[in-house]
Design an enzyme around this catalytic site. Structure first.
Site, PDB file in Angstrom:
ATOM      1  CB  SER A 119      55.162 -22.673 -13.776  1.00 51.22           C
ATOM      2  OG  SER A 119      54.523 -21.043 -13.468  1.00 51.22           O
ATOM      3  CG  HIS A 140      52.133 -23.159  -8.491  1.00 54.80           C
ATOM      4  ND1 HIS A 140      51.491 -23.716  -9.169  1.00 54.80           N
ATOM      5  CD2 HIS A 140      52.989 -21.980  -9.091  1.00 54.80           C
ATOM      6  CE1 HIS A 140      51.578 -23.491 -10.525  1.00 54.80           C
ATOM      7  NE2 HIS A 140      52.468 -22.200 -10.961  1.00 54.80           N
ATOM      8  CD  GLU A 152      50.588 -26.976  -7.861  1.00 54.69           C
ATOM      9  OE1 GLU A 152      50.906 -28.502  -7.717  1.00 54.69           O
ATOM     10  OE2 GLU A 152      51.244 -26.561  -8.563  1.00 54.69           O
ATOM     11  CG  ASN A 190      51.626 -25.392 -14.089  1.00 54.95           C
ATOM     12  OD1 ASN A 190      50.587 -25.282 -15.007  1.00 54.95           O
ATOM     13  ND2 ASN A 190      51.968 -24.429 -13.756  1.00 54.95           N
TER      14      ASN A 190
END
Ligand code: NAD
Length: 291
Positions: A119, A140, A152, A190
């Site tokens: 992450s 991701h 991602e 994130n």
């Protein structure tokens, strides 16, 4: 390069979801965990989730059983080495991830592509300790993997275009949509989401609102489907804290300082849904706020 076989390392909430979507998309999948119990629980969760989809008419029984037959588990990491694509999705800890890639090294096929579902950790740094930084990148997924549309894609500094294009095609085959992010701490989702969650914990810590009022305010006031504290429990508070540490250290800005109350919950082992207690207590019929 065509990807047919996929190894997933880590059978936790993310790894199990990742293994499921690959198996459903027709890939042969080998799921690994260091812990036999976690592996068994992950495999059982996948089977249960998919059979529930059949009951609800969202998946036909034949496809479900065919996907489950394409999915196997092992606690022996080396068995993943020869596969076409590895997706590392173990605990968000750089030492653990480096150890996994080091453990795979001598067993890897020459064609194997390495990816990580981290992450927040630097793709370039993780790649630099492998024998193939040009065939390494960030892949991701979002939680829960079978439901969330976005993936991602993150290139490390050395990732070559053939690797990027192969992985992009895989994401398309999974029926998902990608967004490309540069390799900076926590990428896009994130980088934006975790400071909001951390701020919600500060709001609780400073007594501005209770768990209930903070989540209600954000759900009804901003139309978010989940409140930030409920979402933190869903992500896992250890994962949230690890991401805040990466942001704080990687960007050297005090605005990313992890809230001491988040640290306290993790110290208590109150990690959210996966451990039965976090900002809510999940051990009864309905979740009850713990503050
Ligand atoms: P989790 O705690 O549910 O699962 C982690 C699993 O990794 C555990 O089953 C553990 O036994 C296993 N593991 C630990 N060391 C291992 C090793 N050496 N070899 C094999 N398995 C090992 O965590 P999670 O939420 O599934 O997160 C996994 C990864 O996915 C992390 O990098 C995290 O940042 C990332 N991620 C998490 C979310 C989320 O919402 N939780 C979303 C996107 C990405």
């Amino acid at each position: 390069m065509e990807i047919k076989t996929v190894g997933v390392v880590g059978a936790g909430q993310m790894g199990a979801g990742i293994a499921q979507v690959f198996a459903q998309a027709g890939y042969e999948v080998l799921l690994n965990d260091i812990n036999q119990e976690a592996l068994d629980a992950g495999l059982a969760r996948i089977a249960k989730g998919m059979r529930r989809m059949v009951e609800r008419g969202k998946l036909d029984a034949e496809s479900c059983e065919a996907a489950l037959a394409r999915l196997k588990g092992t606690t022996v990491l080396a068995e993943l080495g020869p596969l076409d694509l590895i997706v590392e999705s173990a605990t968000e800890n750089e030492t653990i991830k480096n150890r996994i890639f080091a453990g795979l090294k001598e067993h890897l096929g020459s064609q194997t592509l390495l990816t990580t579902n981290t992450s927040s950790i630097s793709i370039t740094r993780l790649a630099s300790l492998t024998d193939r930084p040009e065939r390494f990148m960030g892949l991701h997924f979002m939680n829960p993997v079978p439901v969330m549309q976005l993936v991602e894609l993150i290139r490390g500094i050395a990732t070559d275009d053939a690797t990027f294009q192969t992985v992009r095609k895989v994401v398309e085959n999974l029926g998902k949509t990608h967004a490309t992010a540069e390799d900076f701490p926590a990428f896009i989702v994130n980088r934006i989401l975790l400071p909001m969650i951390n701020e919600a914990v500060y709001t609780l810590y400073e007594g501005v609102g209770s768990v209930d009022s903070i989540d209600k305010a954000m759900k009804l006031g901003t139309n978010h489907p989940m409140g930030p504290l409920e979402l933190a429990d869903f992500i896992g508070l250890d994962t949230c804290l690890a991401i805040m540490h990466v942001l704080h250290e990687g960007l050297a800005d005090t605005k990313y300082r992890p809230c001491p109350l988040l640290v306290k919950y993790v110290e208590a082992g109150w990690l959210g849904r996966k451990s039965g207690r976090g900002f809510y207590d999940y051990r009864g019929e309905t979740p009850v706020p713990t503050r």
